[in-house]
Design a protein around this motif. Structure first.
Motif, mmCIF file in Angstrom:
data_model
loop_
_atom_site.group_PDB
_atom_site.id
_atom_site.type_symbol
_atom_site.label_atom_id
_atom_site.label_comp_id
_atom_site.label_asym_id
_atom_site.label_seq_id
_atom_site.Cartn_x
_atom_site.Cartn_y
_atom_site.Cartn_z
ATOM 1 N N MET A 1 0.779 -1.044 0.254
ATOM 2 C CA MET A 1 -0.119 -0.190 -0.129
ATOM 3 C C MET A 1 0.571 1.687 0.013
ATOM 4 O O MET A 1 0.814 2.514 -0.788
ATOM 5 C CB MET A 1 -0.895 0.148 1.045
ATOM 6 C CG MET A 1 -2.033 0.593 0.904
ATOM 7 S SD MET A 1 -3.461 1.043 1.905
ATOM 8 C CE MET A 1 -2.458 1.447 4.059
ATOM 9 N N LEU A 2 1.822 0.877 0.668
ATOM 10 C CA LEU A 2 2.916 2.740 0.935
ATOM 11 C C LEU A 2 3.614 2.338 -0.266
ATOM 12 O O LEU A 2 4.025 3.736 -1.813
ATOM 13 C CB LEU A 2 3.678 2.118 1.925
ATOM 14 C CG LEU A 2 4.602 3.545 1.449
ATOM 15 C CD1 LEU A 2 4.195 4.696 2.768
ATOM 16 C CD2 LEU A 2 6.021 2.329 2.991
ATOM 17 N N PHE A 5 0.771 4.436 -3.177
ATOM 18 C CA PHE A 5 1.194 5.754 -2.916
ATOM 19 C C PHE A 5 1.898 6.285 -3.291
ATOM 20 O O PHE A 5 1.596 7.521 -3.663
ATOM 21 C CB PHE A 5 1.086 5.546 -1.165
ATOM 22 C CG PHE A 5 1.302 7.206 -0.510
ATOM 23 C CD1 PHE A 5 -0.285 8.072 -0.350
ATOM 24 C CD2 PHE A 5 2.227 7.894 -0.189
ATOM 25 C CE1 PHE A 5 0.151 9.466 0.026
ATOM 26 C CE2 PHE A 5 2.096 9.148 0.469
ATOM 27 C CZ PHE A 5 1.680 9.737 0.469
ATOM 28 N N PHE A 6 3.671 6.098 -3.011
ATOM 29 C CA PHE A 6 4.293 7.096 -3.196
ATOM 30 C C PHE A 6 4.384 6.693 -4.720
ATOM 31 O O PHE A 6 4.609 7.037 -5.709
ATOM 32 C CB PHE A 6 5.539 6.312 -3.489
ATOM 33 C CG PHE A 6 5.782 6.290 -1.407
ATOM 34 C CD1 PHE A 6 6.451 7.748 -1.592
ATOM 35 C CD2 PHE A 6 6.531 5.279 -0.855
ATOM 36 C CE1 PHE A 6 6.194 8.121 -0.237
ATOM 37 C CE2 PHE A 6 6.543 5.757 0.549
ATOM 38 C CZ PHE A 6 6.833 7.230 1.012
ATOM 39 N N CYS A 7 3.690 5.415 -6.207
ATOM 40 C CA CYS A 7 3.649 5.294 -7.081
ATOM 41 C C CYS A 7 2.305 6.532 -7.672
ATOM 42 O O CYS A 7 2.548 7.491 -8.421
ATOM 43 C CB CYS A 7 3.143 3.996 -7.369
ATOM 44 S SG CYS A 7 3.023 4.116 -9.338
ATOM 45 N N GLY A 8 1.408 6.565 -6.972
ATOM 46 C CA GLY A 8 0.677 7.796 -7.280
ATOM 47 C C GLY A 8 0.846 9.029 -7.245
ATOM 48 O O GLY A 8 0.732 10.312 -7.663
#
Length: 82
Positions: A1-2, A5-8
């Motif tokens: 999930m983290l 998040f960084f990808c988005g």
């Protein structure tokens, strides 16, 4: 999930400046530039969906592994080219 998040966050931080830069560069054709910019994401999803169905039939043994391999090689290639 983290990681997602960084990808988005990275995608958002790259997309916003590109949009601003293109609108400033082509002030007389803002609508056309924004239309082409926003249609890129939809076109990419449409083409990847079509490619996925074709590639699953072409690589019956590897299936999704071949698709991820091809998409990752394509992404690396475009990253190096840009």
């Amino acid at each position: 999930m983290l990681i997602m998040f960084f990808c988005g966050a990275g995608s958002a931080l790259a997309f916003s400046p590109i949009m601003s830069l293109l609108v400033i560069q082509f002030q007389k054709k803002k609508g056309l530039v924004l239309g082409v910019l926003f249609s890129g994401v939809g076109s990419g999803m449409l083409l990847s969906g079509l490619m996925t169905t074709y590639l699953i039939r072409y690589f019956p043994v590897w299936e999704w592994r071949a698709i991820w391999l091809i998409f990752s090689i394509t992404s690396i290639l475009f990253t190096l080219l840009s």
